[in-house]
Design a protein around this motif. Structure first.
Motif, PDB file in Angstrom:
ATOM      1  N   GLN A 353       0.815  -0.997   0.316  1.00 25.41           N
ATOM      2  CA  GLN A 353       0.107   0.142   0.472  1.00 25.41           C
ATOM      3  C   GLN A 353       0.851   1.100   0.022  1.00 25.41           C
ATOM      4  OE1 GLN A 353      -2.947  -0.274   2.540  1.00 25.41           O
ATOM      5  NE2 GLN A 353      -3.325   2.369   2.597  1.00 25.41           N
ATOM      6  N   LEU A 354       0.191   1.981  -0.525  1.00 26.96           N
ATOM      7  CA  LEU A 354       0.954   3.629  -0.799  1.00 26.96           C
ATOM      8  C   LEU A 354       0.859   4.542   0.562  1.00 26.96           C
ATOM      9  CD1 LEU A 354       1.319   5.120  -4.753  1.00 26.96           C
ATOM     10  CD2 LEU A 354       3.057   4.422  -3.134  1.00 26.96           C
ATOM     11  N   VAL A 355       1.531   4.870   1.412  1.00 28.68           N
ATOM     12  CA  VAL A 355       1.591   6.195   2.690  1.00 28.68           C
ATOM     13  C   VAL A 355       2.357   6.735   2.135  1.00 28.68           C
ATOM     14  CG1 VAL A 355       1.121   4.023   3.856  1.00 28.68           C
ATOM     15  CG2 VAL A 355       3.606   4.712   3.523  1.00 28.68           C
ATOM     16  N   GLU A 356       2.283   8.375   2.323  1.00 31.09           N
ATOM     17  CA  GLU A 356       2.651   9.620   2.401  1.00 31.09           C
ATOM     18  C   GLU A 356       3.933   9.726   3.339  1.00 31.09           C
ATOM     19  OE1 GLU A 356       2.925  14.160   1.203  1.00 31.09           O
ATOM     20  OE2 GLU A 356       0.136  12.901   2.838  1.00 31.09           O
ATOM     21  N   VAL A 357       5.105  10.300   3.219  1.00 28.40           N
ATOM     22  CA  VAL A 357       6.330  10.382   4.282  1.00 28.40           C
ATOM     23  C   VAL A 357       6.828  11.798   4.702  1.00 28.40           C
ATOM     24  CG1 VAL A 357       9.143   9.674   4.912  1.00 28.40           C
ATOM     25  CG2 VAL A 357       7.003   7.964   3.418  1.00 28.40           C
ATOM     26  N   ARG A 358       5.841  12.245   5.681  1.00 30.96           N
ATOM     27  CA  ARG A 358       6.065  14.261   6.054  1.00 30.96           C
ATOM     28  C   ARG A 358       7.423  14.074   7.031  1.00 30.96           C
ATOM     29  NH1 ARG A 358       0.305  16.107   6.658  1.00 30.96           N
ATOM     30  NH2 ARG A 358      -0.861  14.503   4.121  1.00 30.96           N
ATOM     31  N   ALA A 359       8.569  13.977   6.280  1.00 29.34           N
ATOM     32  CA  ALA A 359      10.174  13.763   7.310  1.00 29.34           C
ATOM     33  C   ALA A 359      10.821  15.494   7.380  1.00 29.34           C
ATOM     34  CB  ALA A 359      11.247  13.433   6.575  1.00 29.34           C
ATOM     35  N   THR A 360      10.352  15.447   8.695  1.00 26.33           N
ATOM     36  CA  THR A 360      11.319  16.934   8.612  1.00 26.33           C
ATOM     37  C   THR A 360      12.858  16.987   9.267  1.00 26.33           C
ATOM     38  OG1 THR A 360      10.549  16.854  11.409  1.00 26.33           O
ATOM     39  CG2 THR A 360       8.890  17.567   9.928  1.00 26.33           C
ATOM     40  N   ARG A 361      13.164  18.583  10.284  1.00 31.96           N
ATOM     41  CA  ARG A 361      14.647  17.649  10.583  1.00 31.96           C
ATOM     42  C   ARG A 361      14.299  16.945  11.520  1.00 31.96           C
ATOM     43  NH1 ARG A 361      17.512  20.427  15.029  1.00 31.96           N
ATOM     44  NH2 ARG A 361      19.684  20.206  13.978  1.00 31.96           N
ATOM     45  N   ASP A 362      13.290  16.484  12.508  1.00 33.09           N
ATOM     46  CA  ASP A 362      13.571  15.850  13.912  1.00 33.09           C
ATOM     47  C   ASP A 362      12.170  14.765  13.564  1.00 33.09           C
ATOM     48  OD1 ASP A 362      15.337  17.544  15.323  1.00 33.09           O
ATOM     49  OD2 ASP A 362      13.733  19.021  15.211  1.00 33.09           O
ATOM     50  N   THR A 363      11.846  14.296  12.941  1.00 32.76           N
ATOM     51  CA  THR A 363      10.436  13.528  13.227  1.00 32.76           C
ATOM     52  C   THR A 363      10.052  13.327  11.400  1.00 32.76           C
ATOM     53  OG1 THR A 363       9.212  15.155  12.610  1.00 32.76           O
ATOM     54  CG2 THR A 363       9.806  14.882  14.929  1.00 32.76           C
ATOM     55  N   VAL A 364       9.673  11.549  12.004  1.00 38.35           N
ATOM     56  CA  VAL A 364       9.177  11.046  10.480  1.00 38.35           C
ATOM     57  C   VAL A 364       7.969  10.664  10.676  1.00 38.35           C
ATOM     58  CG1 VAL A 364       9.228   9.431   9.111  1.00 38.35           C
ATOM     59  CG2 VAL A 364      11.306  10.512   9.455  1.00 38.35           C
ATOM     60  N   GLU A 365       6.717  11.399  10.051  1.00 38.99           N
ATOM     61  CA  GLU A 365       5.455  10.887  10.368  1.00 38.99           C
ATOM     62  C   GLU A 365       5.392  10.248   9.003  1.00 38.99           C
ATOM     63  OE1 GLU A 365       3.116  14.398  10.271  1.00 38.99           O
ATOM     64  OE2 GLU A 365       3.642  14.790  12.765  1.00 38.99           O
ATOM     65  N   LEU A 366       3.513   9.000   9.097  1.00 41.32           N
ATOM     66  CA  LEU A 366       4.352   8.428   7.460  1.00 41.32           C
ATOM     67  C   LEU A 366       2.071   8.565   8.043  1.00 41.32           C
ATOM     68  CD1 LEU A 366       5.059   5.315   9.172  1.00 41.32           C
ATOM     69  CD2 LEU A 366       6.211   7.003   7.202  1.00 41.32           C
ATOM     70  N   HIS A 367       1.233   8.843   6.425  1.00 39.22           N
ATOM     71  CA  HIS A 367       0.146   8.958   6.544  1.00 39.22           C
ATOM     72  C   HIS A 367      -0.759   8.334   5.400  1.00 39.22           C
ATOM     73  CE1 HIS A 367      -0.372  12.763   9.111  1.00 39.22           C
ATOM     74  NE2 HIS A 367       1.423  12.780   8.888  1.00 39.22           N
ATOM     75  N   LEU A 368      -2.184   8.597   5.453  1.00 40.08           N
ATOM     76  CA  LEU A 368      -2.347   7.762   4.585  1.00 40.08           C
ATOM     77  C   LEU A 368      -2.147   8.873   3.272  1.00 40.08           C
ATOM     78  CD1 LEU A 368      -5.172   6.074   6.340  1.00 40.08           C
ATOM     79  CD2 LEU A 368      -3.111   4.764   5.522  1.00 40.08           C
ATOM     80  N   PRO A 369      -2.701   8.391   1.964  1.00 47.65           N
ATOM     81  CA  PRO A 369      -2.693   9.213   0.993  1.00 47.65           C
ATOM     82  C   PRO A 369      -4.385  10.283   0.611  1.00 47.65           C
ATOM     83  CG  PRO A 369      -1.839   7.562   0.087  1.00 47.65           C
ATOM     84  CD  PRO A 369      -2.241   6.996   1.610  1.00 47.65           C
ATOM     85  N   VAL A 370      -5.367   8.924   1.334  1.00 45.10           N
ATOM     86  CA  VAL A 370      -6.683   9.962   1.614  1.00 45.10           C
ATOM     87  C   VAL A 370      -7.232   9.978   2.713  1.00 45.10           C
ATOM     88  CG1 VAL A 370      -8.649   8.990   0.141  1.00 45.10           C
ATOM     89  CG2 VAL A 370      -6.758   8.501  -0.801  1.00 45.10           C
ATOM     90  N   ALA A 371      -8.199  10.849   3.577  1.00 43.68           N
ATOM     91  CA  ALA A 371      -8.590  10.823   4.818  1.00 43.68           C
ATOM     92  C   ALA A 371      -9.126   9.444   4.912  1.00 43.68           C
ATOM     93  CB  ALA A 371      -9.103  11.859   5.136  1.00 43.68           C
ATOM     94  N   GLY A 372      -9.145   9.114   6.002  1.00 36.77           N
ATOM     95  CA  GLY A 372      -9.986   7.915   6.272  1.00 36.77           C
ATOM     96  C   GLY A 372     -11.938   8.470   5.979  1.00 36.77           C
ATOM     97  N   THR A 373     -12.717   7.172   6.777  1.00 40.08           N
ATOM     98  CA  THR A 373     -14.426   7.916   7.018  1.00 40.08           C
ATOM     99  C   THR A 373     -14.256   9.839   8.494  1.00 40.08           C
ATOM    100  OG1 THR A 373     -14.720   6.552   8.837  1.00 40.08           O
ATOM    101  CG2 THR A 373     -14.918   5.845   7.249  1.00 40.08           C
ATOM    102  N   ASP A 374     -13.397   8.762   9.149  1.00 41.94           N
ATOM    103  CA  ASP A 374     -12.988   9.815  10.495  1.00 41.94           C
ATOM    104  C   ASP A 374     -12.329  11.105   9.928  1.00 41.94           C
ATOM    105  OD1 ASP A 374     -10.498   8.498  10.113  1.00 41.94           O
ATOM    106  OD2 ASP A 374     -10.391   8.309  11.819  1.00 41.94           O
ATOM    107  N   GLY A 375     -11.606  11.242   9.285  1.00 37.66           N
ATOM    108  CA  GLY A 375     -10.584  13.066   8.322  1.00 37.66           C
ATOM    109  C   GLY A 375      -9.480  12.811   8.952  1.00 37.66           C
ATOM    110  N   ALA A 376      -8.809  11.103   9.252  1.00 36.32           N
ATOM    111  CA  ALA A 376      -7.838  11.413   9.913  1.00 36.32           C
ATOM    112  C   ALA A 376      -6.717  10.805   8.491  1.00 36.32           C
ATOM    113  CB  ALA A 376      -7.641  10.918  11.528  1.00 36.32           C
TER     114      ALA A 376
END
Length: 473
Positions: A353-376
């Motif tokens: 499955q494809l996920v979106e990686v949002r990397a900052t200087r100190d953290t790495v966040e993994l997100h769904l490309p499309v929001a779920g039913t709860d909007g998260a």
């Protein structure tokens, strides 16, 4: 050799003054002659006449200050043969309480540098370049550039270190920080630190054609397409982006600052972390601001006050810089990014499955490309790994996955037989009873003779006739 009477008198006079303990400079001031003239007469091989009594200076006279720190200077030169005299004098005054002037250090370096260079088997080679100069108003412009510091922290497992530099063009007030990457998050995150250091934002910043600012290269005269993150960041902090054309001068201030920081902060020293590098620069900044710049002729710190006062204020909301990428989820619920692995919850993803990686200087966040039913969209958040090849895993993400504790093994001998006890029967008529094949296989079937069925059907019993061997033949 025959000398005229005038030169003979000068020789006798200079020799007498020299023997009384006066230096060449003092003799030159006393006689009103040039120091070279005095030195020429004193170096003559002609005897000055009858020997005179030498006056020994008292013990409390002038002592050779540079002689006490010569071993220290030699050690620094063996570490960095091109270490500048102004830097050496600066460190001697700060760290060892040296009271001599810069000229004494410079004269000693003229003798010591060739000697140590010969010992090390190297020849110092100083390069000089010419750059275009221009002046701007306070708070109008800053310049940005990268420096490659190489393997300065390789002994602690960090293979590469880069220095980010921003210099205010009006005052030459510097900022520098050190990173292990030149990616999008590190580049714009260093801008945030620079703005906090200066206490404001300049009206324009000059860049070269770096990929974190320019999306792609274009022909001369065409509009430069900017990176979307550069447009968003400059719009949030309200400054203009000035991209230099290829081979166009205009970044000389910050390019010179890269060399100054290497000479005054890094050269001849050892460090164990990025924090120590940043602390060394922060300790050097007050010394830099106290100096008079040779170009504008003012103290950098005083001129920097006018520069800071004219800058735009910082926005109330901090811009979150992130480098975004799309990555596939592996069968082990790990996502690869920047040569490291990060875990995601097994119950919310599937393999490939494809996920979106949002990397900052100190953290790495993994997100769904499309929001779920709860909007998260957030799947997981991890601290950014410091070394390549690291694996950052949250054990809770693997809840529900087989852990291998029921996997059977054998040594070639018969194992224990399964328990023949009858499993609990499911309630009749339920879906579980129909799907439970194991329970159905354990049902005991009654055995009856065939005559029972013949009697129930009212038919004759079936008695097969015996087979005759002759008939068969």
């Amino acid at each position: 050799m025959v000398l005229d009477s005038e030169r003979w008198l000068e020789l006798r006079r200079f020799r007498a003054l020299r023997e009384s303990g006066m230096s060449i400079s003092e003799i030159a001031r006393e006689t009103g002659l040039n120091r070279r003239t005095v030195r020429k007469y004193l170096s003559s091989d002609v005897p000055p006449g009858p020997p005179r009594k030498v006056v020994v200076p008292p013990s409390g006279g002038r002592r050779r200050v540079i002689g006490e720190v010569e071993p220290i200077v030699d050690v620094w030169l063996r570490r960095e043969i091109l270490l500048k005299g102004s830097v050496i004098h600066e460190r001697l005054v700060k760290e060892y309480g040296f009271t001599g002037n810069y000229q004494r250090v410079k004269i000693y370096l003229q003798r010591a540098r060739p000697r140590i260079a010969a010992e090390l088997g190297i020849a110092p080679d100083e390069l000089a370049g010419l750059h275009r100069r221009f002046e701007v108003a306070p708070g109008v412009q800053a310049q940005v550039d990268w420096g490659d510091e190489g393997a300065i922290l390789a002994h602690v497992g960090i293979p590469k270190v880069y220095s980010f530099h921003m210099v205010l063009s009006y005052s030459r007030d510097p900022f520098c920080c050190f990173t292990t990457s030149m990616d999008l998050a590190a580049f714009w995150g260093s801008h945030v630190r620079a703005f906090e250091h200066f206490g404001g934002v300049p009206k324009a910043i000059v860049y070269d054609r770096t990929k974190t600012v320019v999306r792609r290269h274009v022909a001369p005269g065409q509009a430069v397409p900017l990176h979307p993150e550069a447009v968003a960041f400059s719009g949030h902090y309200d400054f203009d982006i000035d991209v230099l054309a290829a081979y166009r001068p205009g970044k000389g201030r910050v390019e010179r600052q890269v060399t100054i920081v290497r000479d005054h902060v890094l050269a001849g020293r050892g460090f164990a972390s990025l924090a120590e590098l940043d602390a060394a620069f922060a300790a050097w900044v007050p010394m830099r601001r106290a100096r008079t710049h040779r170009t504008h002729g003012e103290v950098i710190g005083i001129r920097a006050e006018r520069d800071h006062a004219a800058m735009r204020p910082l926005p109330k909301r901090l811009y979150q810089v992130s480098d975004r990428h799309l990555r596939h989820v592996g069968k082990d619920c790990l996502v690869a990014f920047d040569a490291c692995l990060y875990s995601v919850p097994a119950r919310r993803v599937r393999a490939r499955q494809l996920v979106e990686v949002r990397a900052t200087r100190d953290t790495v966040e993994l997100h769904l490309p499309v929001a779920g039913t709860d909007g998260a969209t957030l799947l997981a958040s991890h601290p950014r790994a410091g070394r390549r090849g690291s694996r950052v895993v949250d054990p809770r993400h693997w809840d529900g996955l087989p852990d291998g504790h029921t996997r059977s093994v054998t040594t070639g001998e018969p194992g224990p037989q399964p328990d023949a006890a009858r499993p609990a029967e499911a309630a009749p008529g339920t879906l579980a009873a129909l799907l439970n094949r194991a329970a159905a296989a354990q049902v005991v079937v009654g055995r009856r003779p065939l005559s029972v069925y013949d009697q129930a059907a009212g038919t004759r019993p079936f008695n097969p006739a015996p087979i005759d061997d002759k008939d068969t033949a």
